[in-house]
Design an enzyme around this catalytic site. Sequence first.
Site, mmCIF file in Angstrom:
data_model
loop_
_atom_site.group_PDB
_atom_site.id
_atom_site.type_symbol
_atom_site.label_atom_id
_atom_site.label_comp_id
_atom_site.label_asym_id
_atom_site.label_seq_id
_atom_site.Cartn_x
_atom_site.Cartn_y
_atom_site.Cartn_z
ATOM 1 N N LYS A 5 22.774 -53.837 39.127
ATOM 2 C CA LYS A 5 24.154 -53.352 39.111
ATOM 3 C C LYS A 5 24.306 -52.082 38.278
ATOM 4 O O LYS A 5 25.330 -51.398 38.376
ATOM 5 C CB LYS A 5 25.104 -54.437 38.621
ATOM 6 C CG LYS A 5 25.016 -54.806 37.158
ATOM 7 C CD LYS A 5 25.967 -55.937 36.828
ATOM 8 C CE LYS A 5 25.899 -56.322 35.351
ATOM 9 N NZ LYS A 5 26.445 -55.279 34.474
ATOM 10 N N ASP A 6 23.300 -51.748 37.454
ATOM 11 C CA ASP A 6 23.347 -50.546 36.617
ATOM 12 C C ASP A 6 22.632 -49.355 37.245
ATOM 13 O O ASP A 6 22.663 -48.261 36.678
ATOM 14 C CB ASP A 6 22.701 -50.824 35.254
ATOM 15 C CG ASP A 6 23.481 -51.820 34.419
ATOM 16 O OD1 ASP A 6 24.662 -52.058 34.725
ATOM 17 O OD2 ASP A 6 22.896 -52.376 33.471
ATOM 18 N N THR B 116 37.152 -55.945 29.350
ATOM 19 C CA THR B 116 36.110 -55.568 30.310
ATOM 20 C C THR B 116 35.950 -54.056 30.265
ATOM 21 O O THR B 116 36.888 -53.332 29.918
ATOM 22 C CB THR B 116 36.439 -56.015 31.744
ATOM 23 O OG1 THR B 116 35.371 -55.592 32.625
ATOM 24 C CG2 THR B 116 37.743 -55.400 32.242
ATOM 25 N N SER C 201 34.716 -52.656 33.105
ATOM 26 C CA SER C 201 34.495 -52.436 34.532
ATOM 27 C C SER C 201 35.801 -52.126 35.267
ATOM 28 O O SER C 201 36.738 -52.932 35.272
ATOM 29 C CB SER C 201 33.838 -53.686 35.150
ATOM 30 O OG SER C 201 33.938 -53.671 36.548
ATOM 31 N N LEU C 202 35.867 -50.971 35.934
ATOM 32 C CA LEU C 202 37.017 -50.644 36.779
ATOM 33 C C LEU C 202 37.099 -51.598 37.963
ATOM 34 O O LEU C 202 38.192 -51.905 38.436
ATOM 35 C CB LEU C 202 36.912 -49.193 37.271
ATOM 36 C CG LEU C 202 36.987 -48.094 36.210
ATOM 37 C CD1 LEU C 202 36.883 -46.729 36.869
ATOM 38 C CD2 LEU C 202 38.258 -48.205 35.392
ATOM 39 N N ARG C 203 35.945 -52.060 38.437
ATOM 40 C CA ARG C 203 35.930 -53.032 39.544
ATOM 41 C C ARG C 203 36.651 -54.310 39.146
ATOM 42 O O ARG C 203 37.494 -54.828 39.899
ATOM 43 C CB ARG C 203 34.476 -53.351 39.918
ATOM 44 C CG ARG C 203 34.319 -54.556 40.842
ATOM 45 C CD ARG C 203 32.880 -54.999 40.936
ATOM 46 N NE ARG C 203 32.347 -55.472 39.676
ATOM 47 C CZ ARG C 203 32.454 -56.720 39.225
ATOM 48 N NH1 ARG C 203 33.123 -57.634 39.924
ATOM 49 N NH2 ARG C 203 31.924 -57.078 38.063
ATOM 50 N N ARG C 204 36.321 -54.835 37.979
ATOM 51 C CA ARG C 204 36.992 -56.044 37.510
ATOM 52 C C ARG C 204 38.469 -55.767 37.231
ATOM 53 O O ARG C 204 39.337 -56.565 37.582
ATOM 54 C CB ARG C 204 36.311 -56.563 36.243
ATOM 55 C CG ARG C 204 34.932 -57.167 36.497
ATOM 56 C CD ARG C 204 34.181 -57.404 35.203
ATOM 57 N NE ARG C 204 32.897 -58.065 35.413
ATOM 58 C CZ ARG C 204 31.869 -57.982 34.584
ATOM 59 N NH1 ARG C 204 31.953 -57.254 33.484
ATOM 60 N NH2 ARG C 204 30.740 -58.623 34.848
ATOM 61 N N ARG D 93 33.146 -52.721 25.325
ATOM 62 C CA ARG D 93 31.776 -52.269 25.517
ATOM 63 C C ARG D 93 30.867 -52.975 24.525
ATOM 64 O O ARG D 93 31.307 -53.678 23.639
ATOM 65 C CB ARG D 93 31.689 -50.750 25.306
ATOM 66 C CG ARG D 93 32.352 -49.886 26.368
ATOM 67 C CD ARG D 93 31.527 -49.788 27.646
ATOM 68 N NE ARG D 93 30.114 -49.622 27.366
ATOM 69 C CZ ARG D 93 29.532 -48.472 27.016
ATOM 70 N NH1 ARG D 93 30.252 -47.389 26.871
ATOM 71 N NH2 ARG D 93 28.227 -48.426 26.787
ATOM 72 N N GLY D 94 29.558 -52.744 24.658
ATOM 73 C CA GLY D 94 28.579 -53.331 23.754
ATOM 74 C C GLY D 94 27.749 -54.382 24.450
ATOM 75 O O GLY D 94 27.991 -54.746 25.599
ATOM 76 N N ASN D 95 26.725 -54.877 23.754
ATOM 77 C CA ASN D 95 25.888 -55.910 24.353
ATOM 78 C C ASN D 95 26.649 -57.241 24.387
ATOM 79 O O ASN D 95 27.760 -57.351 23.858
ATOM 80 C CB ASN D 95 24.549 -56.026 23.613
ATOM 81 C CG ASN D 95 24.719 -56.388 22.144
ATOM 82 O OD1 ASN D 95 25.581 -57.190 21.782
ATOM 83 N ND2 ASN D 95 23.874 -55.812 21.291
ATOM 84 N N ARG E 233 30.224 -58.408 22.431
ATOM 85 C CA ARG E 233 31.444 -58.727 23.173
ATOM 86 C C ARG E 233 31.938 -60.130 22.827
ATOM 87 O O ARG E 233 33.139 -60.349 22.641
ATOM 88 C CB ARG E 233 31.180 -58.600 24.679
ATOM 89 C CG ARG E 233 30.815 -57.194 25.105
ATOM 90 C CD ARG E 233 30.693 -57.067 26.608
ATOM 91 N NE ARG E 233 30.050 -55.811 26.986
ATOM 92 C CZ ARG E 233 30.155 -55.241 28.181
ATOM 93 N NH1 ARG E 233 30.880 -55.821 29.117
ATOM 94 N NH2 ARG E 233 29.549 -54.098 28.447
ATOM 95 N N CYS F 162 28.007 -46.709 40.386
ATOM 96 C CA CYS F 162 28.076 -48.113 39.990
ATOM 97 C C CYS F 162 29.151 -48.386 38.949
ATOM 98 O O CYS F 162 29.345 -49.534 38.566
ATOM 99 C CB CYS F 162 26.711 -48.585 39.480
ATOM 100 S SG CYS F 162 25.949 -47.485 38.276
#
Length: 315
Positions: free
Chosen positions: A91-92, A135, A137-140, A157-159, A163, A250
């Site tokens: 996905k990345d 999130t 993500s623009l998708r989410r 953001r972040g791992n 989060r 992506c």
Amino acid sequence: MTRQREHKPYPVHIRIATRNSALALWQAEEVSRQLRQVHHALSTELVRMTTTGDHLLQKSLATQGGKGLFVKELELALLENRADIAVHSMKDVPIELPSELHLPVMLERENPHDALVSTRYRTLDALPKHATVGTSSLRRACQLKASSPDLEIKLLRGNVGTRLARLDRGEYDAIILAVAGLKRLGLAERIQACLSADELLPAIGQGAIGIECRHDDPVIESMIQPLNHKDTQACVLAERAVSRALEGGCQLPIAGFAELDQEQLTLRALVGDPDGGRICRSQDTGSKKNPVKLGRRVAEALRTQGADEILAALP
């Protein structure tokens, strides 16, 4: 007398380029484990890297060049022969790769769906009005806002550990993470709900691990080929064909999810405004033997609904 073609022997050591995050290291270690299971005399080495994307933790990737920022350094290591393969979350991975590189192998896909993670709420429907959902993500975001316009979407953001820590400190009412990442890190107990594709259509390639290598290294390619899961590859190729046809990246509000039933692929995809005001959706079925054709067909249906206008309007 016909001269026998000389075959280059398999190397006994493979260098694996990987990000230095816990999830990326898990994925690289899994590739290493599977390679050593196939090639018993093989040794492996993880070439760990911190990427540009890892440094931009306070900014949206959509404004900084997208998730391709997570793979550029790994690809440079391949191009400069400092690594033999690179391991990525599919996905990345940008749609366009350097001409010298390709992605011939994808491991069997883990659960591709999104997860609701919360300390107080067990379902999306249980979230109160004006709940803060984290999130990056623009998708989410576009799908959440379309179904629940009153939600407050806040950049996260972040791992995975970072989060979860911010959620636990009360900065968010809920966050959305990939089921696959949580399971791989042994954090499945944090999942309150595994969201169906009807609730939140997954990211293109979500849950799949890809192995990238150089075109001019057929020996390495032949060594990693036994790890390829053809059904996963067919699904991800169909999904990525949607993004390629729409000339999207992506980190744009594009979702795509293919499911295989025997020899038939069913592909669903969408493009949406980040604020959820407008979403184009398409679904089609085709042969798994030609996943790219199916992806292009679904993308064209999205285009007729105005997907190009939505993407062109993004900053």
